[in-house]
Design an enzyme around this catalytic site. Structure first.
Site, PDB file in Angstrom:
ATOM      1  N   GLU A 130     -10.590   6.659 -23.262  1.00  0.00           N
ATOM      2  CA  GLU A 130     -11.431   7.637 -23.922  1.00  0.00           C
ATOM      3  C   GLU A 130     -11.978   8.631 -22.902  1.00  0.00           C
ATOM      4  OE1 GLU A 130     -13.134   4.950 -27.638  1.00  0.00           O
ATOM      5  OE2 GLU A 130     -14.361   5.155 -25.842  1.00  0.00           O
ATOM      6  N   CYS A 173     -16.161  14.336 -19.236  1.00  0.00           N
ATOM      7  CA  CYS A 173     -16.348  13.009 -18.651  1.00  0.00           C
ATOM      8  C   CYS A 173     -15.010  12.276 -18.727  1.00  0.00           C
ATOM      9  CB  CYS A 173     -17.424  12.246 -19.413  1.00  0.00           C
ATOM     10  SG  CYS A 173     -17.743  10.573 -18.803  1.00  0.00           S
ATOM     11  N   CYS A 213     -12.631  -1.984 -17.276  1.00  0.00           N
ATOM     12  CA  CYS A 213     -13.466  -1.977 -16.080  1.00  0.00           C
ATOM     13  C   CYS A 213     -13.609  -3.403 -15.570  1.00  0.00           C
ATOM     14  CB  CYS A 213     -14.839  -1.382 -16.392  1.00  0.00           C
ATOM     15  SG  CYS A 213     -15.854  -1.076 -14.927  1.00  0.00           S
ATOM     16  N   CYS A 245     -21.070  -4.586 -15.796  1.00  0.00           N
ATOM     17  CA  CYS A 245     -22.489  -4.229 -15.834  1.00  0.00           C
ATOM     18  C   CYS A 245     -23.029  -4.591 -17.217  1.00  0.00           C
ATOM     19  CB  CYS A 245     -22.678  -2.742 -15.546  1.00  0.00           C
ATOM     20  SG  CYS A 245     -22.123  -2.249 -13.888  1.00  0.00           S
ATOM     21  N   CYS A 292     -23.708  -1.915 -20.039  1.00  0.00           N
ATOM     22  CA  CYS A 292     -22.649  -0.934 -20.277  1.00  0.00           C
ATOM     23  C   CYS A 292     -21.609  -1.481 -21.250  1.00  0.00           C
ATOM     24  CB  CYS A 292     -21.991  -0.574 -18.938  1.00  0.00           C
ATOM     25  SG  CYS A 292     -20.651   0.620 -19.092  1.00  0.00           S
ATOM     26  N   CYS A 318     -23.545   7.892 -22.604  1.00  0.00           N
ATOM     27  CA  CYS A 318     -23.399   7.188 -21.327  1.00  0.00           C
ATOM     28  C   CYS A 318     -23.305   5.683 -21.530  1.00  0.00           C
ATOM     29  CB  CYS A 318     -24.592   7.522 -20.439  1.00  0.00           C
ATOM     30  SG  CYS A 318     -24.531   6.769 -18.815  1.00  0.00           S
TER      31      CYS A 318
END
Length: 409
Positions: free
Chosen positions: A119, A132, A139, A143, A146, A378
């Site tokens: 994305e 972005c 990932c 985190c 996130c 974010c």
């Protein structure tokens, strides 16, 4: 309310794999290799690379036949071996605030590969248009605040796949000169800007894909093509300390640090990478970042989590930690996602935190939440790659089982 411009495409029964590969996203060296493959003499390649570069990255052409400065014979040879295809946009969502999120499927690499999906997000503002981009599929950092961190790492994106995100955005925005606008293209008409800035804040940790990100930045910043200056490119890291210095030396971009806590005990929970590279080591790498100055400040990102990291004491400790570092502090209201245990700090608490930081002499803007209604804000990016990978593994298992059965007969 979410407006879906393109509904997700239904997966094909069998992916179509072409023997021709796209040249979009290649470096100059990569284009030279392509020309060598079709027999272009070495003494001629540099000129031809320059021509290809201009047509692909400045004009954004999608067909070799449009390259009128190149002879018909070479255009035909290029068309037989290569394409200028962009990755497929399988879904596009538009937020009520104008933010756009694209789900992009990369080209398949084999009969059982349906193509990685990532994305990227376009954020239009009056003074800039920010894209972005993602650097990995999934990932590895986990985190806890996130959404992307809940998806396992599948693989790094190639240089070509990173550059292709900007190419897709410019194509969707009608942002190439002398080209007709594609169907459904969005052209800013409210004073907004096309893509003027890029942030590596999408899926993945950019510094764990150092070579791919470096090569992509070389392509994106080349002033004879896409022409985005390195001061308009920001690479965000969760704190891969050994690569921060090389980032400055080899890429020369702006640097952003996902900090989010002022104590190692808490940051170990929020950003588990901190166990390997604690706050003191991270901040020392920032102090020595090549080129850091008041004109090239480091951005520290700090997500505001209610009752977790938002006290007055946290704000004062943040100021103390950053003493001597030319810095800007972005305060990010937490964007909730399904299943999270965190809440966003109350607005008066965010304002109080910002006031303490500002009075200490640091710019401390509160980032306006964008794209919340389409999970484009974010920390919210998360593709469907895991599901696609599961289907691919199932097909592979079925094929292997069938082959074993045949062999046993």
């Amino acid at each position: 309310m979410t407006l879906s411009v393109l509904e997700p495409a239904a997966p094909a029964a069998e992916p179509v794999v072409t023997s021709r590969v796209s040249l979009v996203g290649r470096t100059r060296a990569g284009l030279g290799d392509a020309l060598a493959e079709i027999g272009v003499p070495e003494k001629e390649r540099r000129m031809r690379v320059g021509q290809l570069w201009n047509w692909i990255y400045h004009y954004g052409v999608r067909d070799f036949s449009a390259m009128t400065t190149i002879g018909k014979g070479l255009r035909a040879a290029l068309g037989e071996r290569f394409t200028l295809d962009l990755p497929e946009v399988t879904a596009e969502q538009v937020s009520t605030d104008g933010t756009r999120k694209w789900l992009i499927r990369m080209a398949s690499t084999g009969p059982r590969d349906r193509g990685a999906e990532i994305e990227c997000v376009y954020i239009p503002e009056v003074d800039r248009g920010t894209l972005c981009v993602s650097s990995q599929v999934g990932c590895t950092l986990t985190c806890t605040f996130c959404h992307t961190g809940t998806q396992r790492l599948v693989r790094n994106l190639t240089c070509e796949e990173i550059v292709a995100q900007l190419m897709v955005a410019r194509d969707r925005l009608g942002d190439f000169p002398n080209r007709s606008k594609p169907d459904g293209a969005f052209v800013p008409n409210d004073g907004g800007r096309f893509v003027s800035n890029i942030v590596f804040m999408g899926m993945g940790e950019p510094l764990y894909n150092f070579d791919g990100v470096r090569d992509a930045i070389d392509v994106i910043s080349d002033n004879e093509g896409l022409s985005l200056g390195r001061r308009r490119i920001t690479v965000s890291t969760s704190g891969v300390v050994p690569q921060i210095g090389p980032l400055g030396h080899e890429m020369g971009t702006m640097l952003a640090i996902s900090l989010h806590a002022v104590r190692d005990e808490l940051r170990n929970e929020l950003v588990p990478l901190n166990k390997k590279y604690p706050i003191a080591e991270l901040l020392e790498a920032c102090r020595t970042y090549p080129g850091v100055s008041n004109a090239k400040r480091i951005t520290f990102e700090y997500v505001m989590l209610k009752g977790v990291n938002d006290s007055d004491a946290d704000a004062r400790e943040l100021v103390r930690l950053l003493k001597g570092i030319p810095a800007k502090i972005n305060l990010i209201p937490f964007n909730p996602w399904p299943g999270t245990k965190y809440e966003c700090s109350d607005w008066d608490r965010i304002e109080r935190f910002s006031e303490i930081v500002f009075r200490a002499g640091y710019a401390s803007p509160v980032r306006t939440p964008r794209g919340r209604d389409i999970l484009a804000a974010c920390g919210q990016l998360k593709s469907e790659t895991e599901k696609l990978s599961a289907r691919a593994r199932l097909l592979l298992d079925q094929d292997e089982a069938a082959a074993a059965a045949v062999a046993a007969e």
